[in-house]
Design a protein around this motif. Structure first.
Motif, mmCIF file in Angstrom:
data_model
loop_
_atom_site.group_PDB
_atom_site.id
_atom_site.type_symbol
_atom_site.label_atom_id
_atom_site.label_comp_id
_atom_site.label_asym_id
_atom_site.label_seq_id
_atom_site.Cartn_x
_atom_site.Cartn_y
_atom_site.Cartn_z
ATOM 1 N N ARG A 24 1.016 -1.220 -0.197
ATOM 2 C CA ARG A 24 0.018 -0.103 0.017
ATOM 3 C C ARG A 24 0.843 1.294 0.034
ATOM 4 N NH1 ARG A 24 -5.466 -0.762 2.812
ATOM 5 N NH2 ARG A 24 -5.645 -3.182 2.977
ATOM 6 N N ILE A 25 0.350 2.297 -0.324
ATOM 7 C CA ILE A 25 1.148 3.517 -0.388
ATOM 8 C C ILE A 25 1.508 3.903 1.159
ATOM 9 C CG2 ILE A 25 0.871 5.970 -0.871
ATOM 10 C CD1 ILE A 25 0.940 4.456 -3.187
ATOM 11 N N ASN A 140 13.774 6.658 -1.217
ATOM 12 C CA ASN A 140 14.700 6.170 -0.333
ATOM 13 C C ASN A 140 14.661 6.924 0.971
ATOM 14 O OD1 ASN A 140 16.815 4.897 0.849
ATOM 15 N ND2 ASN A 140 18.305 5.201 -0.847
ATOM 16 N N THR A 141 14.355 6.571 1.950
ATOM 17 C CA THR A 141 14.212 7.250 3.375
ATOM 18 C C THR A 141 15.319 6.420 4.013
ATOM 19 O OG1 THR A 141 12.728 5.831 4.387
ATOM 20 C CG2 THR A 141 11.942 7.499 2.955
ATOM 21 N N ALA A 142 15.277 7.265 5.541
ATOM 22 C CA ALA A 142 16.282 6.690 6.658
ATOM 23 C C ALA A 142 15.844 5.280 6.975
ATOM 24 C CB ALA A 142 16.427 7.469 7.676
ATOM 25 N N ASP A 143 14.689 4.962 6.929
ATOM 26 C CA ASP A 143 13.904 3.576 7.157
ATOM 27 C C ASP A 143 13.935 2.481 6.087
ATOM 28 O OD1 ASP A 143 13.632 4.405 9.868
ATOM 29 O OD2 ASP A 143 11.647 5.006 9.524
ATOM 30 N N GLY A 144 14.516 2.948 4.843
ATOM 31 C CA GLY A 144 14.381 2.285 3.630
ATOM 32 C C GLY A 144 13.605 2.627 2.539
ATOM 33 N N PHE A 145 13.209 1.834 1.734
ATOM 34 C CA PHE A 145 12.411 2.211 0.656
ATOM 35 C C PHE A 145 10.959 2.198 0.899
ATOM 36 C CE2 PHE A 145 16.475 1.210 -1.558
ATOM 37 C CZ PHE A 145 16.675 2.334 -2.305
ATOM 38 N N VAL A 146 10.170 3.437 0.675
ATOM 39 C CA VAL A 146 8.839 3.674 0.947
ATOM 40 C C VAL A 146 8.054 3.726 -0.474
ATOM 41 C CG1 VAL A 146 7.215 4.776 2.228
ATOM 42 C CG2 VAL A 146 9.557 4.230 3.215
ATOM 43 N N LEU A 147 7.100 2.868 -0.462
ATOM 44 C CA LEU A 147 6.139 3.208 -1.678
ATOM 45 C C LEU A 147 5.251 4.612 -1.709
ATOM 46 C CD1 LEU A 147 4.996 1.935 -4.276
ATOM 47 C CD2 LEU A 147 3.075 0.876 -3.015
ATOM 48 N N ARG A 148 5.457 5.365 -2.852
ATOM 49 C CA ARG A 148 4.843 6.476 -3.082
ATOM 50 C C ARG A 148 3.912 6.678 -4.001
ATOM 51 N NH1 ARG A 148 5.802 7.790 2.112
ATOM 52 N NH2 ARG A 148 7.912 8.599 2.648
ATOM 53 N N TYR A 149 4.002 5.960 -5.150
ATOM 54 C CA TYR A 149 3.048 5.808 -6.126
ATOM 55 C C TYR A 149 2.970 4.593 -6.853
ATOM 56 C CZ TYR A 149 0.997 6.576 -10.502
ATOM 57 O OH TYR A 149 0.218 6.593 -11.663
ATOM 58 N N LYS A 150 2.003 4.265 -7.275
ATOM 59 C CA LYS A 150 1.768 2.953 -8.011
ATOM 60 C C LYS A 150 0.715 3.103 -9.268
ATOM 61 C CE LYS A 150 -1.080 0.156 -4.490
ATOM 62 N NZ LYS A 150 -1.234 -1.002 -4.100
ATOM 63 N N SER A 170 4.831 13.202 -12.786
ATOM 64 C CA SER A 170 4.057 14.291 -11.730
ATOM 65 C C SER A 170 4.536 13.582 -10.275
ATOM 66 C CB SER A 170 2.557 14.372 -11.895
ATOM 67 O OG SER A 170 2.355 14.779 -12.795
ATOM 68 N N ALA A 171 4.390 12.176 -10.188
ATOM 69 C CA ALA A 171 4.821 11.697 -8.968
ATOM 70 C C ALA A 171 6.263 11.912 -8.557
ATOM 71 C CB ALA A 171 4.488 10.145 -9.042
ATOM 72 N N LEU A 172 7.065 11.609 -9.609
ATOM 73 C CA LEU A 172 8.412 11.814 -9.240
ATOM 74 C C LEU A 172 8.794 13.249 -8.941
ATOM 75 C CD1 LEU A 172 9.888 9.724 -12.266
ATOM 76 C CD2 LEU A 172 10.216 9.313 -9.934
ATOM 77 N N ASP A 173 8.183 14.267 -9.647
ATOM 78 C CA ASP A 173 8.395 15.766 -9.110
ATOM 79 C C ASP A 173 8.009 16.050 -7.954
ATOM 80 O OD1 ASP A 173 9.313 16.426 -11.588
ATOM 81 O OD2 ASP A 173 7.365 16.860 -12.334
ATOM 82 N N ASP A 174 6.814 15.486 -7.616
ATOM 83 C CA ASP A 174 6.396 15.697 -6.012
ATOM 84 C C ASP A 174 7.356 14.973 -5.129
ATOM 85 O OD1 ASP A 174 3.972 16.921 -6.789
ATOM 86 O OD2 ASP A 174 2.760 15.078 -6.537
ATOM 87 N N SER A 182 0.409 13.993 -5.084
ATOM 88 C CA SER A 182 -1.027 14.523 -5.203
ATOM 89 C C SER A 182 -2.111 13.426 -5.512
ATOM 90 C CB SER A 182 -1.246 15.465 -6.060
ATOM 91 O OG SER A 182 -0.647 15.341 -7.529
ATOM 92 N N THR A 183 -1.479 12.376 -6.452
ATOM 93 C CA THR A 183 -2.517 11.130 -6.696
ATOM 94 C C THR A 183 -1.630 10.067 -6.667
ATOM 95 O OG1 THR A 183 -3.813 12.676 -8.461
ATOM 96 C CG2 THR A 183 -3.918 10.193 -8.711
ATOM 97 N N PRO A 184 -1.611 9.313 -5.513
ATOM 98 C CA PRO A 184 -0.448 8.077 -5.090
ATOM 99 C C PRO A 184 -0.902 6.991 -6.061
ATOM 100 C CG PRO A 184 -2.161 8.463 -3.342
ATOM 101 C CD PRO A 184 -2.367 9.630 -4.279
ATOM 102 N N GLU A 185 -2.344 6.699 -6.562
ATOM 103 C CA GLU A 185 -2.388 5.647 -7.299
ATOM 104 C C GLU A 185 -3.223 6.047 -8.398
ATOM 105 O OE1 GLU A 185 -3.846 1.967 -5.114
ATOM 106 O OE2 GLU A 185 -3.591 3.360 -3.231
#
Length: 196
Positions: A24-25, A140-150, A170-174, A182-185
């Motif tokens: 999930r996002i 890539n965050t301090a806690d590892g890779f986190v899903l931001r868009y799919k 748009s997702a990459l720019d955000d 703004s629209t994660p899915e």
């Protein structure tokens, strides 16, 4: 009547289960290791210096994936200098492609990204990918890779010049600007990844 209600409830429950499969996002993505066409192991953790990793589930046999090859190559080149790495995963869309170790045709020469093989569809199941092509943007965050868009790359698979909304860009720019996407899915369109 009771039979119809039972059937409707079963279908609703089944669709809810399938809709919730995969990440999930906002979820942390577990490290994975896939092999490339030369049998070299490529782990997600090898991209520790990247700001963003885009995992693209694609298929060398899918016509929709072929329509996006040049577009994805261009996006990869446009964002490469900004800390974005692309990983292409050949997700088998049928039984005869389960161990395909080929790379897509590349109109611009050699690919500038790893092209990995999803043996046994393990990674596509883990991510919940259902179509080829389908993208997953990992920050890539301090806690590892986190899903931001799919989901989808843009709103017009057939004709690039008719694209009005570039969902992936748009997702990459955000993400690169530190904003919430703004629209994660967006529902991906393309060839169905058949489970076997």
């Amino acid at each position: 009547m009771k039979r119809y209600l039972t059937l409707a409830f079963t279908l609703l429950l089944t669709s809810a289960v399938f809709a919730q499969s995969g990440y999930r996002i906002g979820a942390k993505v577990s490290d994975f290791v896939l092999k490339d066409a030369q049998d070299r192991a490529i782990p997600l953790s090898s991209f520790k210096d990247a700001k963003v990793v885009v995992v693209v589930f694609t298929s060398v046999k899918c016509p929709n994936s072929k329509l996006y090859e040049a577009r994805l190559q261009n996006i990869s080149q446009a964002y490469g200098g900004r800390g974005v790495n692309f990983v292409f995963v050949n997700a088998a869309i049928g039984l005869d492609e389960g161990s395909a170790k080929t790379q897509p045709d590349n109109p611009n020469g050699n690919p500038t990204f790893p092209y990995l093989v999803d043996e046994g569809q393990q990674l596509s199941k883990q991510f919940g990918a259902t179509k080829a092509p389908e993208v997953f943007v990992l920050q890539n965050t301090a806690d590892g890779f986190v899903l931001r868009y799919k989901g989808a790359i843009d709103d017009n698979p057939q004709v690039e010049s008719y694209v009005k909304e570039n969902y992936l860009r748009s997702a990459l720019d955000d993400v690169l600007a530190g904003r919430t996407v703004s629209t994660p899915e967006r529902r991906a369109t393309g060839c169905l990844i058949k489970r076997f």
